[in-house]
Design a protein around this motif. Structure first.
Motif, PDB file in Angstrom:
ATOM      1  N   VAL A  49      -3.662  -5.000  -3.907  1.00  0.00           N
ATOM      2  CA  VAL A  49      -3.351  -4.720  -2.507  1.00  0.00           C
ATOM      3  C   VAL A  49      -2.378  -3.555  -2.390  1.00  0.00           C
ATOM      4  CG1 VAL A  49      -2.330  -5.657  -0.404  1.00  0.00           C
ATOM      5  CG2 VAL A  49      -3.878  -7.071  -1.779  1.00  0.00           C
ATOM      6  N   ASP A  50      -1.333  -3.547  -3.189  1.00  0.00           N
ATOM      7  CA  ASP A  50      -0.375  -2.442  -3.137  1.00  0.00           C
ATOM      8  C   ASP A  50      -1.032  -1.127  -3.515  1.00  0.00           C
ATOM      9  OD1 ASP A  50       1.687  -4.019  -2.274  1.00  0.00           O
ATOM     10  OD2 ASP A  50       2.620  -4.254  -4.252  1.00  0.00           O
ATOM     11  N   TYR A  52      -4.152  -0.316  -2.938  1.00  0.00           N
ATOM     12  CA  TYR A  52      -4.930   0.102  -1.773  1.00  0.00           C
ATOM     13  C   TYR A  52      -4.023   0.714  -0.702  1.00  0.00           C
ATOM     14  CZ  TYR A  52      -9.153  -2.335  -3.418  1.00  0.00           C
ATOM     15  OH  TYR A  52     -10.265  -2.735  -4.116  1.00  0.00           O
ATOM     16  N   ARG A  53      -2.905   0.071  -0.438  1.00  0.00           N
ATOM     17  CA  ARG A  53      -1.980   0.602   0.576  1.00  0.00           C
ATOM     18  C   ARG A  53      -1.480   1.992   0.183  1.00  0.00           C
ATOM     19  NH1 ARG A  53       1.145  -5.134   0.592  1.00  0.00           N
ATOM     20  NH2 ARG A  53       0.011  -6.187   2.274  1.00  0.00           N
ATOM     21  N   ASP A  57      -1.891   5.531   2.235  1.00  0.00           N
ATOM     22  CA  ASP A  57      -0.734   6.353   2.581  1.00  0.00           C
ATOM     23  C   ASP A  57      -0.903   7.778   2.057  1.00  0.00           C
ATOM     24  OD1 ASP A  57       0.627   4.323   3.907  1.00  0.00           O
ATOM     25  OD2 ASP A  57       1.795   3.730   2.142  1.00  0.00           O
ATOM     26  N   VAL A  76      -7.364  -5.087   4.263  1.00  0.00           N
ATOM     27  CA  VAL A  76      -6.224  -4.216   3.986  1.00  0.00           C
ATOM     28  C   VAL A  76      -6.294  -2.967   4.857  1.00  0.00           C
ATOM     29  CG1 VAL A  76      -5.069  -2.819   2.232  1.00  0.00           C
ATOM     30  CG2 VAL A  76      -5.933  -5.089   1.646  1.00  0.00           C
ATOM     31  N   GLU A  79      -5.154  -3.938   8.341  1.00  0.00           N
ATOM     32  CA  GLU A  79      -3.693  -4.115   8.305  1.00  0.00           C
ATOM     33  C   GLU A  79      -2.984  -2.761   8.349  1.00  0.00           C
ATOM     34  OE1 GLU A  79      -1.365  -4.138   4.562  1.00  0.00           O
ATOM     35  OE2 GLU A  79      -1.359  -6.297   4.875  1.00  0.00           O
ATOM     36  N   TRP A  80      -3.486  -1.816   7.567  1.00  0.00           N
ATOM     37  CA  TRP A  80      -2.869  -0.486   7.499  1.00  0.00           C
ATOM     38  C   TRP A  80      -3.004   0.229   8.840  1.00  0.00           C
ATOM     39  CZ3 TRP A  80      -4.127   4.636   8.058  1.00  0.00           C
ATOM     40  CH2 TRP A  80      -3.260   5.571   7.474  1.00  0.00           C
ATOM     41  N   TYR A 163      -4.130 -13.350  -0.125  1.00  0.00           N
ATOM     42  CA  TYR A 163      -3.843 -12.323   0.880  1.00  0.00           C
ATOM     43  C   TYR A 163      -4.008 -12.885   2.294  1.00  0.00           C
ATOM     44  CZ  TYR A 163      -4.212  -8.013   3.564  1.00  0.00           C
ATOM     45  OH  TYR A 163      -4.027  -7.027   4.493  1.00  0.00           O
TER      46      TYR A 163
END
Length: 238
Positions: A49-50, A52-53, A57, A76, A79-80, A163
């Motif tokens: 998940v991190d 993907y974030r 970014d 995800v 969410e972003w 998640y």
């Protein structure tokens, strides 16, 4: 008006246990037709998940982007987009798996079971069991992608199973159009979840496929998502 993706970077995230190769084949045709530049970050199973974030970014540093993905990748991405409304222009959500906490969602249960089996029995035996209970095309896809993420694959599956996806209340705040694609006969990614996402988001539409459709050509999933996105943008949902 339809979403204009010409010159826009579209970042599409893989589902649990899947990979960037599959997402590229699913979405490249439909997005390239619209003039978008497709980015499909490879999963980092030790920080799924991190990772993907961070990829989202990075892609949005110079200009707003379109975001999306398959299953947890879709969650995800939403969410972003909710957290950075000025950086997202559209969302493409394929096969959403659950809303809010995973609880007893079939996809979460499947991921937990697979992680346990991988840790207990190893990659070879677990892959063989998966192949025996899956459609041929899906078995072939996962055999390749699982091997590529071994030995951190169980960790990725456990992260995914825990998640917390956007809630219905969060989806109601989504400020950009969202196209959702679901398979009508997929027990792991129920159609009801896709319908809930579409009914909650202000600008959203749904298009459906079947597992056989996806097996014959993965591009039908991306095409359905893009068609749903354009319908959402022009108020032609659900």
């Amino acid at each position: 008006m339809p979403v204009n993706l010409r010159g826009v970077t579209a970042v599409l995230l893989p589902g649990t246990g899947s990979d960037d190769d599959y997402v590229f084949r699913a979405f490249s045709g439909a997005l390239h037709e619209l003039g978008a530049s497709l980015v499909t970050p490879p999963p980092q199973p030790h920080r799924l998940v991190d990772g993907y974030r961070a990829a989202l970014d990075q892609a949005a540093r110079s200009a707003p982007i379109a975001v999306g993905g398959v299953s947890i990748g879709a969650a995800v991405a939403v969410e972003w987009a909710l957290a950075r409304p000025s950086r997202a222009v559209a969302v493409m959500a394929a096969l959403p798996a659950w809303t809010g906490a995973p609880q007893s969602a079939p996809a979460a249960l499947t991921a937990r079971h697979s992680a346990e089996a991988l840790r207990r029995d190893g990659l070879g035996a677990t892959t063989a069991a998966m192949r025996a209970s899956s459609p041929q095309w899906l078995a072939d896809e996962l055999t390749r992608s699982w091997a590529g993420q071994w030995p951190s694959l169980p960790e990725a599956m456990e992260q995914a199973a825990a998640y917390v996806a956007p809630s219905r209340a969060a989806l109601e705040r989504l400020a950009v159009p969202m196209g959702v694609a679901a398979a009508t006969d997929d027990p792991v990614h129920p159609l009801e979840v896709a319908l809930e996402w579409v009914s909650a988001a202000p600008l959203a539409a749904l298009r459906t496929v079947t597992l056989d459709d996806m097996g014959a050509d993965p591009a039908v999933l991306g095409a359905a998502c893009v068609a749903a996105l354009q319908a959402a943008a022009t108020h032609q949902g659900p």
